[in-house]
Design an enzyme around this catalytic site. Structure first.
Site, PDB file in Angstrom:
ATOM      1  N   HIS A  14      10.192  36.130  77.383  1.00 22.88           N
ATOM      2  CA  HIS A  14      11.382  35.302  77.656  1.00 22.88           C
ATOM      3  C   HIS A  14      12.420  35.646  76.591  1.00 22.88           C
ATOM      4  O   HIS A  14      12.285  35.254  75.436  1.00 22.88           O
ATOM      5  CB  HIS A  14      11.029  33.803  77.586  1.00 22.88           C
ATOM      6  CG  HIS A  14      12.193  32.888  77.846  1.00 22.88           C
ATOM      7  ND1 HIS A  14      12.129  31.840  78.735  1.00 22.88           N
ATOM      8  CD2 HIS A  14      13.449  32.840  77.331  1.00 22.88           C
ATOM      9  CE1 HIS A  14      13.286  31.199  78.759  1.00 22.88           C
ATOM     10  NE2 HIS A  14      14.103  31.792  77.903  1.00 22.88           N
ATOM     11  N   LYS A 100      13.882  33.469  88.122  1.00 26.19           N
ATOM     12  CA  LYS A 100      14.023  32.384  87.157  1.00 26.19           C
ATOM     13  C   LYS A 100      14.614  31.145  87.816  1.00 26.19           C
ATOM     14  O   LYS A 100      15.660  31.211  88.450  1.00 26.19           O
ATOM     15  CB  LYS A 100      14.942  32.844  86.012  1.00 26.19           C
ATOM     16  CG  LYS A 100      15.283  31.757  85.005  1.00 26.19           C
ATOM     17  CD  LYS A 100      14.094  31.355  84.171  1.00 26.19           C
ATOM     18  CE  LYS A 100      14.373  30.115  83.339  1.00 26.19           C
ATOM     19  NZ  LYS A 100      14.436  30.371  81.914  1.00 26.19           N
ATOM     20  N   HIS A 137      12.325  26.911  83.948  1.00 21.62           N
ATOM     21  CA  HIS A 137      12.841  26.073  82.860  1.00 21.62           C
ATOM     22  C   HIS A 137      12.470  24.640  83.218  1.00 21.62           C
ATOM     23  O   HIS A 137      13.063  24.046  84.112  1.00 21.62           O
ATOM     24  CB  HIS A 137      14.368  26.222  82.712  1.00 21.62           C
ATOM     25  CG  HIS A 137      14.909  25.424  81.569  1.00 21.62           C
ATOM     26  ND1 HIS A 137      15.387  26.003  80.410  1.00 21.62           N
ATOM     27  CD2 HIS A 137      14.985  24.084  81.370  1.00 21.62           C
ATOM     28  CE1 HIS A 137      15.751  25.048  79.559  1.00 21.62           C
ATOM     29  NE2 HIS A 137      15.525  23.873  80.118  1.00 21.62           N
ATOM     30  N   ASP A 248      12.241  33.223  73.621  1.00 26.52           N
ATOM     31  CA  ASP A 248      13.470  32.501  73.959  1.00 26.52           C
ATOM     32  C   ASP A 248      14.521  32.736  72.887  1.00 26.52           C
ATOM     33  O   ASP A 248      15.341  31.859  72.613  1.00 26.52           O
ATOM     34  CB  ASP A 248      13.199  31.000  74.152  1.00 26.52           C
ATOM     35  CG  ASP A 248      14.355  30.294  74.845  1.00 26.52           C
ATOM     36  OD1 ASP A 248      15.230  30.976  75.408  1.00 26.52           O
ATOM     37  OD2 ASP A 248      14.375  29.048  74.805  1.00 26.52           O
TER      38      ASP A 248
END
Ligand code: NCD
Ligand code: ZN
Length: 345
Positions: A14, A100, A137, A248
């Site tokens: 990610h 995503k 998410h 992330d």
């Protein structure tokens, strides 16, 4: 005696690379250590079609310094207009590795995300059929839900019903930040995994808010209470193959972070492996670092483990620069507030 640790070259499941000047500045920070990364599609405008993904992949490869070996694993940003055929075609041609899902309004550049999950049903069914994973998410966006509860509520209200309605869909609960997320993954046998970021293993919500507000520790999902950080550390260092690294790493320039309405995101690409080695060592789990950074991700995605290796060496504390410079301004590197003894050779 020098202590070294040699691993198959890690991957980042990610990653935000952005575009333009920031892309050029941050890409080498990842490519130096990581062989592959799942590239987040939340650009402005987002990467929604296979054409967008092909063009973005070309811009990434054009920005890669000569001599660096790095494969961007592209994703499509799921919208209520996404065409199942376009997704299936992009998957079949090898262009994309995942899709995503952003609930609309959940995070940076997510306004084109999903509001009505019925409108993406056909895409999800098709993905289950062709074995294309969904990166999620996992936060609800309802104004009445406290921001610290948004992940746990998402699991009950959205993720679990969505998985039940789409048997066979492979789902990655991204950047899980709670004990609830860890337990949900552990309670489900197949087709579900979670990524964990570097920074959520290090900080809790006090680091953001106690003794002054610290915008460089603000990210989404927001760091939670200490008990949740401890649950994440246990999951990441346990050797359980359902948990793997998704940094992330989310660069924003300092003026955009240090503002009355600062952007969410921690930039960790540069020092992630040093921080993780230190963390796994603290947990007496160095033997599980390889699974977390190099093996569990490819295992879930059905990709080969990288054949090249990377070596970490333990020595005197090393320092990283406080910021990296870009033509758009400086980007502050995540500060783990502890000495780091492991350097990547
Ligand atoms: C990410 C970003 O800046 O794009 N920010 C973050 O805090 N993690 C978006 C995201 O992954 O939520
Ligand atoms: Zn992200």
């Amino acid at each position: 005696m020098t202590q070294t640790l040699t691993l198959p070259r890690p991957d980042d499941w990610h990653l935000h690379l952005r575009d333009g000047a920031v892309l050029r500045a941050v890409l080498p920070e990842t490519a130096r250590h990581f062989a592959r990364a799942i590239i987040m599609p939340n650009l402005v405008p987002p990467v929604v079609t296979s054409g967008d993904a092909a063009a973005y992949r070309d811009r990434i490869l054009a920005a890669l310094p000569t001599g660096m070996d790095f494969t961007p694993l592209m994703t499509l940003y799921l919208t209520e207009q996404t065409d199942p055929d376009d997704v299936a075609h992009a998957h079949a041609s090898g262009l994309i590795t995942a899709v995503k899902l952003y609930p609309a309004g959940a995070t940076t550049n997510s306004t084109s995300g999903v509001r009505d999950f019925d409108k993406v049903r056909a895409v999800l069914d098709r993905m289950a059929e062709i074995g294309l994973p969904l990166c999620v998410h996992g936060e609800v966006t309802d104004a009445e839900i406290d921001i610290f509860d948004r992940e746990a509520v998402f699991i009950d209200r959205v993720l679990d019903p969505l998985r039940r309605a789409t048997p066979g869909l492979r789902v990655i609960m991204e950047h899980t930040t709670t004990r609830d997320g860890v337990e949900y993954v552990k309670a489900n046998d197949s087709g579900l995994a979670a990524t964990i970021t570097t920074h959520h293993l290090i900080i809790n919500r006090n680091d953001i808010l106690a003794g002054g507000i610290r915008p460089h520790y603000y990210c989404l999902p927001v760091a939670k209470r200490e008990e949740h950080r401890l649950a994440l550390r246990e999951a990441a260092t346990s050797g359980d193959p359902r948990f793997f690294l998704g940094t992330d790493s989310a660069p924003h320039t300092d003026p955009n972070k240090e503002s009355a309405c600062g952007c969410a995101g921690c930039f960790t690409a540069t020092n992630t492996l040093s921080i993780l080695a230190e963390t796994f060592e603290q947990e007496g789990a160095l033997a599980h670092l390889e699974g977390f950074v190099s093996r569990n991700g490819p295992g879930f995605y059905g990709l080969p483990v990288n054949s090249e290796t990377l070596t970490l060496t333990r020595g005197a504390p090393i320092t990283y620069p406080a910021t990296i410079d870009t033509e758009d301004g400086p980007i502050t590197l995540f500060d783990p507030k502890m000495p780091l003894h492991w350097r990547v050779d």
